[in-house]
Design an enzyme around this catalytic site. Structure first.
Site, short mmCIF file in Angstrom:
data_model
loop_
_atom_site.label_atom_id
_atom_site.label_comp_id
_atom_site.label_asym_id
_atom_site.label_seq_id
_atom_site.Cartn_x
_atom_site.Cartn_y
_atom_site.Cartn_z
CG ASN A 1 -0.63 -8.48 -7.93
OD1 ASN A 1 -0.18 -8.96 -7.26
ND2 ASN A 1 -1.99 -7.66 -7.04
CD GLU A 2 -4.15 -10.52 -4.93
OE1 GLU A 2 -3.37 -11.31 -4.50
OE2 GLU A 2 -4.50 -9.91 -5.24
CG ASN B 1 -2.19 -1.03 1.39
OD1 ASN B 1 -1.99 -2.24 0.33
ND2 ASN B 1 -3.11 -0.58 1.77
CD GLU C 1 -0.24 -10.05 -2.03
OE1 GLU C 1 -1.26 -9.88 -1.67
OE2 GLU C 1 -0.12 -9.21 -3.11
#
Length: 577
Positions: free
Chosen positions: A189-190, A47, A319
């Protein structure tokens, strides 16, 4: 218009020059498996560099409700302070040796026509990477929260997305081309659509993203020709990757790692309303535990290891974490439980050679999205010591040998023959409770199966007693759980596989009362054996092996199979290349 054309020409000229740089292996000797297995404690700078000072409007492909006009200041848009070298020093001092750096890039381009990344933003990212290098921290640099890409794994958008992805990565790779092998790149990423299971189309487009990323980085030459690159499973979901990921082709071997994220079980890790407050068989006496326990973690990581790590691909748990959540009447025990969870995940990653990066978003409290460890607003004070301590405890684990599925086991043959497993229409084998009367935790239940290639899928399921819904996961402390798919590990073949399951003391106590049932689908069951401890101790060799056919032994004293990476050679424990 003239300025835009000149700028576009300059960007293209830079990309063309990048392709002229000859491959350079200086400082790039470490392959992907060695890189990931060397990471003890990984941390996410979450973040920060992927934050946004506005809302992405996916329908129009633009930003709206922008509250921070200067996009080079978006690093602080989600409430976190600017990253400093002192922050990274605190991370290093706590024991972490690697940092995953999530970065949003397309929001920081000067022009949507050329997609040239703002030099100020590029410089800022490089500054953080440089601080990590000065502290001897390995780095995974990625693209993160690229909504224009991550939300659209569909054929209609495939070509335009891949073109943009290649343009961005050629710039990023060129800027960081001279960095040594401590720096890895991760493509995306996702990627997902409403977190639903991927279709064949979704998987195909996701696989094309990975190929585009690899090709773009390799085209820049220099050290990037040999750099370890990280590709992703669909939505960074490991199970989707086991069945849908097609690894990209590459100009070099052994330089690709596979990334997935682990917040399993989500109804424990997320901290959302209705979440469980306890996880793991070790905490069953404290309250209601989440359905997936230690055995599910071990089973999944073993499948991933066999599918990728043992085939020469590194593995990155990009993660993992648990959002801090507790009830006021048992907060101490629940924090201890979260510590235990982090320990188990970190340890399993280490045991299997995976580089695991804990998610830290600098958010604290009780509930959802509270993954903070270090307080970046308060001198990096550790506000969740239970999370940090769990990671430290798990990091002490070492890479363990992978038990060879073709190991010969001796013991009591409980069943032998040729019977199809077809759920209720096939064999359902009942192993009576009396079979486990004298069994110990040193023993193994050894199940031999053969795949049926024509089946749509395959699955081997075990349960305690005959309660398929209530007790499907019963192999506590084992590398297998109650649901195991050989196809996800070995692909679709007609070969035979031997699956050796161990049992914890707690599970054995229950098996002695309820017995064990076995069923499945897409498999032919051929043999079931209860094998007592077969360890014979380490049998040293008389001579150092000089050829591949020399006899090697695993850590139990058995002849080592091809998949074993830690072996005994001349009485010494060595890591097989």
């Amino acid at each position: 218009m003239r300025k835009k054309l000149l700028l576009a020409a300059l960007v293209m000229a830079t990309m063309l020059r990048a392709q002229d740089v000859a491959p350079d292996m200086t400082g790039m000797e470490t392959d992907a498996c060695s890189w990931t297995s060397s990471v003890r404690m990984g941390w996410n700078l979450g973040n920060s560099m992927e934050s946004a000072g506005g809302e992405w409007d996916d329908s129009s492909g633009t930003w709206k409700n922008v509250w921070q006009a200067n996009r080079n200041e978006w690093e602080t848009a989600w409430g976190n302070p600017k990253t400093t070298k002192a922050m990274l020093q605190a991370v290093k001092a706590a024991g972490f040796d690697a940092v995953r750096l999530p970065v949003r890039w397309r929001a920081h381009v000067l022009s949507e026509q050329t997609l040239q990344i703002d030099p100020l933003w590029m410089n800022r990212v490089q500054q953080i990477v440089d601080w990590c290098m000065e502290l001897d921290l390995k780095v995974v640099l990625n693209t993160h929260h690229e909504s224009w890409l991550e939300y659209h794994p569909v054929f209609s958008r495939q070509a335009s997305i891949n073109a943009a992805l290649a343009t961005l990565w050629k710039q990023i790779a060129t800027r960081f081309r001279d960095y040594d092998g401590r720096l890895d790149f991760a493509g995306v990423n996702e990627v997902q659509i409403n977190w639903k299971q991927p279709t064949a189309e979704n998987n195909a487009v996701m696989n094309s993203y990975n190929q585009t990323f690899v090709d773009a980085v390799r085209s820049t030459g220099g050290r990037n020709y040999y750099r370890n690159l990280v590709v992703q499973t669909y939505s960074c979901n490991a199970s989707y990757g086991l069945s849908g990921l097609e690894l990209p082709t590459d100009v070099v071997s052994g330089r690709i790692a596979v990334e997935f994220h682990y917040y399993n079980p989500y109804n424990y890790c997320s901290g959302q309303p209705g979440s469980y407050y306890y996880w793991g068989e070790a905490f069953r006496d404290k309250g209601q535990i989440a359905p997936e326990t230690e055995s599910a973690l071990q089973a999944l990581f073993r499948q991933i290891r066999k599918k990728w790590f043992e085939q020469g691909y590194g593995v990155v748990v990009g993660e993992y974490g648990v959002s801090c959540h507790y009830t006021t009447n048992d907060r101490t025990t629940q924090e201890a439980n979260m510590q235990y969870y982090m320990k188990c995940v970190a340890a399993e990653a280490r045991k299997n050679g995976f580089a695991a990066f804990a998610w830290d978003n600098n958010a604290f409290g009780n509930g959802s999205e509270k993954y903070g460890i270090f307080d970046r607003n308060n001198n990096m004070n550790v506000r969740a010591p239970f999370l940090l301590n769990g990671i430290k405890e798990g990091s002490l684990a070492e890479l363990e040998p992978l038990e060879d599925d073709n190991t010969e086991y001796v013991g009591t043959v409980l069943w032998e023959g040729e019977r199809e497993l077809n759920w209720g229409n096939g064999l359902q084998l009942n192993i009576p409770a009396s079979s486990f009367a004298d069994f110990t935790t040193d023993g193994k239940l050894v199940v031999s199966v053969r795949q049926i290639p024509s089946a749509n899928y395959d699955d081997l399921q075990l349960c305690m007693g005959n309660d398929w819904k209530g007790c499907p996961f019963i192999v506590g402390g084992s590398t297998y759980n109650g649901d195991y798919s050989p196809r996800n590990v070995n692909g679709t073949t007609s070969e035979s596989y031997t699956i050796a399951c161990g049992f914890s003391n707690e599970t054995l106590t229950k098996l002695r009362s309820y017995g064990l049932y076995l069923q499945g689908f897409g498999l032919i069951l051929t043999k079931v054996v209860l094998s007592p401890s077969g360890a014979t101790g380490i049998v040293p060799q008389q001579q150092q092996p000089t050829r591949a056919s020399s006899t090697l032994y695993d850590l139990s004293g058995r002849r080592a199979g091809k998949s074993a990476r830690i072996v005994i050679s001349n009485g010494r424990k060595v890591l097989r290349p």
